[in-house]
Scaffold this active site. Structure first.
Site, PDB file in Angstrom:
ATOM      1  N   SER A  14      67.294  53.840 105.796  1.00 55.46           N
ATOM      2  CA  SER A  14      67.788  55.127 106.290  1.00 55.46           C
ATOM      3  C   SER A  14      66.786  55.830 107.196  1.00 55.46           C
ATOM      4  O   SER A  14      67.134  56.297 108.294  1.00 55.46           O
ATOM      5  CB  SER A  14      68.178  56.031 105.114  1.00 55.46           C
ATOM      6  OG  SER A  14      67.087  56.197 104.221  1.00 55.46           O
ATOM      7  N   LYS A  70      66.059  41.842 108.127  1.00 54.08           N
ATOM      8  CA  LYS A  70      66.386  40.505 107.629  1.00 54.08           C
ATOM      9  C   LYS A  70      67.892  40.275 107.516  1.00 54.08           C
ATOM     10  O   LYS A  70      68.356  39.142 107.589  1.00 54.08           O
ATOM     11  CB  LYS A  70      65.741  40.294 106.247  1.00 54.08           C
ATOM     12  CG  LYS A  70      64.230  40.188 106.260  1.00 54.08           C
ATOM     13  CD  LYS A  70      63.718  39.925 104.850  1.00 54.08           C
ATOM     14  CE  LYS A  70      62.208  39.756 104.813  1.00 54.08           C
ATOM     15  NZ  LYS A  70      61.707  39.502 103.441  1.00 54.08           N
ATOM     16  N   GLY A  75      56.302  63.972 105.690  1.00 56.23           N
ATOM     17  CA  GLY A  75      56.652  65.375 105.507  1.00 56.23           C
ATOM     18  C   GLY A  75      58.079  65.522 105.009  1.00 56.23           C
ATOM     19  O   GLY A  75      58.756  64.534 104.720  1.00 56.23           O
ATOM     20  N   SER A  96      61.535  65.418 105.219  1.00 56.62           N
ATOM     21  CA  SER A  96      62.382  64.862 106.284  1.00 56.62           C
ATOM     22  C   SER A  96      63.425  63.896 105.744  1.00 56.62           C
ATOM     23  O   SER A  96      63.241  62.679 105.813  1.00 56.62           O
ATOM     24  CB  SER A  96      61.501  64.145 107.313  1.00 56.62           C
ATOM     25  OG  SER A  96      60.581  63.268 106.672  1.00 56.62           O
ATOM     26  N   LYS A 116      54.410  62.847  95.450  1.00 54.97           N
ATOM     27  CA  LYS A 116      55.530  63.771  95.217  1.00 54.97           C
ATOM     28  C   LYS A 116      56.750  63.039  94.685  1.00 54.97           C
ATOM     29  O   LYS A 116      57.613  63.657  94.032  1.00 54.97           O
ATOM     30  CB  LYS A 116      55.861  64.561  96.478  1.00 54.97           C
ATOM     31  CG  LYS A 116      56.173  63.733  97.722  1.00 54.97           C
ATOM     32  CD  LYS A 116      57.619  63.286  97.822  1.00 54.97           C
ATOM     33  CE  LYS A 116      57.806  62.355  98.987  1.00 54.97           C
ATOM     34  NZ  LYS A 116      59.176  61.807  99.068  1.00 54.97           N
ATOM     35  N   SER A 161      67.636  63.033  97.999  1.00 54.59           N
ATOM     36  CA  SER A 161      66.462  62.306  97.516  1.00 54.59           C
ATOM     37  C   SER A 161      66.862  61.259  96.485  1.00 54.59           C
ATOM     38  O   SER A 161      67.414  61.585  95.434  1.00 54.59           O
ATOM     39  CB  SER A 161      65.459  63.280  96.886  1.00 54.59           C
ATOM     40  OG  SER A 161      64.504  62.577  96.116  1.00 54.59           O
ATOM     41  N   ARG A 162      66.559  60.009  96.776  1.00 49.33           N
ATOM     42  CA  ARG A 162      66.890  58.945  95.820  1.00 49.33           C
ATOM     43  C   ARG A 162      66.026  59.054  94.566  1.00 49.33           C
ATOM     44  O   ARG A 162      66.450  58.649  93.484  1.00 49.33           O
ATOM     45  CB  ARG A 162      66.752  57.572  96.476  1.00 49.33           C
ATOM     46  CG  ARG A 162      65.390  57.261  97.020  1.00 49.33           C
ATOM     47  CD  ARG A 162      65.366  55.997  97.863  1.00 49.33           C
ATOM     48  NE  ARG A 162      66.036  56.173  99.150  1.00 49.33           N
ATOM     49  CZ  ARG A 162      66.061  55.244 100.095  1.00 49.33           C
ATOM     50  NH1 ARG A 162      65.480  54.080  99.892  1.00 49.33           N
ATOM     51  NH2 ARG A 162      66.676  55.466 101.243  1.00 49.33           N
ATOM     52  N   ASN A 163      64.811  59.611  94.693  1.00 49.71           N
ATOM     53  CA  ASN A 163      63.959  59.811  93.518  1.00 49.71           C
ATOM     54  C   ASN A 163      64.547  60.877  92.597  1.00 49.71           C
ATOM     55  O   ASN A 163      64.625  60.690  91.382  1.00 49.71           O
ATOM     56  CB  ASN A 163      62.549  60.201  93.966  1.00 49.71           C
ATOM     57  CG  ASN A 163      61.841  59.078  94.685  1.00 49.71           C
ATOM     58  OD1 ASN A 163      61.387  58.119  94.076  1.00 49.71           O
ATOM     59  ND2 ASN A 163      61.767  59.179  96.011  1.00 49.71           N
ATOM     60  N   GLU A 191      61.054  54.573  95.440  1.00 49.24           N
ATOM     61  CA  GLU A 191      59.600  54.409  95.469  1.00 49.24           C
ATOM     62  C   GLU A 191      58.919  55.035  94.253  1.00 49.24           C
ATOM     63  O   GLU A 191      57.872  54.570  93.806  1.00 49.24           O
ATOM     64  CB  GLU A 191      59.022  55.037  96.745  1.00 49.24           C
ATOM     65  CG  GLU A 191      59.358  54.288  98.030  1.00 49.24           C
ATOM     66  CD  GLU A 191      58.400  53.148  98.320  1.00 49.24           C
ATOM     67  OE1 GLU A 191      57.787  52.615  97.371  1.00 49.24           O
ATOM     68  OE2 GLU A 191      58.277  52.785  99.499  1.00 49.24           O
TER      69      GLU A 191
END
Length: 332
Positions: free
Chosen positions: A11, A32, A137, A139, A192, A255-257, A282
């Protein structure tokens, strides 16, 4: 007009490729997945990661590593941290001239505890390394690609690389500041993610704004403690690469986190949550690295420790919250 190869078709890499193309640069993306490459070249979309975005028609994509390497002298490394060393090594094996590397990964390598710029530096022979920098940052790719106002920081040990990054990316919706503290900017972006997963858990459980605010504040404190121990300027964590990135990642469903944490707070298992998301988170890998790094450096990181227990020791989230609240009395 500058030629740039973007390694990675996730993304953020896609959103930044779009920025670069709209800024008038020649952009080639490498990935890939041949289906994703064909989709981008034919439809100018990347629906897996940016479902509704129509991309600049001048962006082209390839799965040919040699073609990607030969296309440009500037590489945007938009890969997950766990893939960075492998791909950088593959690139190095085919290089014949100096290249500049700008990465946007936010993580710390498991085992070595190295920052991403250090991983790239390890992988690229000195005779081919013209400089390494980071763009980081608050984003979200989903906002950048639709030209929502966004402000980030560019950093490198080499000021000319920071300035190059600023010049390449800055436009009327993406503002780029330079920052001399590469260690701090990279650590802020990586650490973060730990707090973002924890913030999602707090929201998923149903706790209120008081708990969320406390988590972010105390989270920033432990980020700063470790950062200073590793050589960062504590003031960096009050900037875009620190608290800016922390806030946006801790409050948004983009946010995937945060999303992973929210699902865990709702009672889902980690395997179940990750299978539903189908994306790299991550914060999981960073939590593992930082848990061990903090112990090695003797830095107190109670939120990181609690999240590690949730993710890797199957301790219930409510038990960990209780343990955090019942820690020994301390001064702030």
């Amino acid at each position: 007009m500058t030629k740039i190869t973007v390694f990675g078709m996730g993304s953020f890499g896609t959103a930044l490729a779009n920025v670069l193309a709209e800024n008038g640069h020649d952009v080639l993306m490498w990935g890939k997945n041949q289906d994703a490459v064909d989709e981008l070249n034919t439809c100018h979309t990347n629906k897996k990661y940016l479902k509704y975005a129509k991309l600049d028609v001048n962006i082209i994509a390839t799965s040919d590593m040699t073609k990607a390497i030969q296309f440009a002298d500037i590489y945007l490394m938009a890969l997950p941290t766990k893939a960075m060393r492998e791909v950088a090594t593959q690139i190095n094996d085919k290089l014949t001239s100096k290249k500049t590397f700008i990465h946007v990964a936010k993580g710390i390598e498991n085992g070595t505890f190295k920052r991403v710029s250090e991983m790239i530096e390890d992988s690229i022979s000195p005779e081919y390394n013209a400089g390494i920098g980071v763009l980081s940052g608050p984003s979200h790719a989903e906002e950048v690609v639709v030209k929502q106002p966004t402000t980030v920081a560019a950093s490198s040990k080499d000021k000319s690389v920071s300035k190059l990054t600023q010049d390449l990316f800055m436009n009327d919706y993406l503002r780029v500041y330079t920052n001399d503290d590469l260690i701090g900017v990279e650590l802020g972006g990586a650490l973060k993610n730990i707090i973002a997963v924890a913030s999602g858990i707090v929201a998923g459980i149903g706790y209120g704004d008081n708990a969320k605010a406390a988590l972010m504040t105390r989270g920033l404190a432990e980020i700063s403690r470790l950062g200073e121990k590793l050589g960062a300027d504590p003031m960096t964590f009050l900037g875009l690469g620190g608290i800016g990135d922390l806030i946006v990642t801790c409050i948004s469903t983009h946010s995937r986190n945060f999303t992973l944490g929210y699902k865990l707070g709702q009672g889902e298992s980690m395997d179940q949550a990750l299978s539903e998301m189908n994306m790299v988170v991550e914060g999981i890998y960073t939590t593992k690295s930082v848990y061990h790094l903090a112990k090695e450096k003797n830095v107190d990181m109670p939120i990181t420790n609690a999240l590690y227990r949730v993710l890797f020791e199957n301790i219930s989230v409510k038990e960990c919250v209780k343990d955090l609240m019942e820690r020994d009395k301390k001064s702030e």
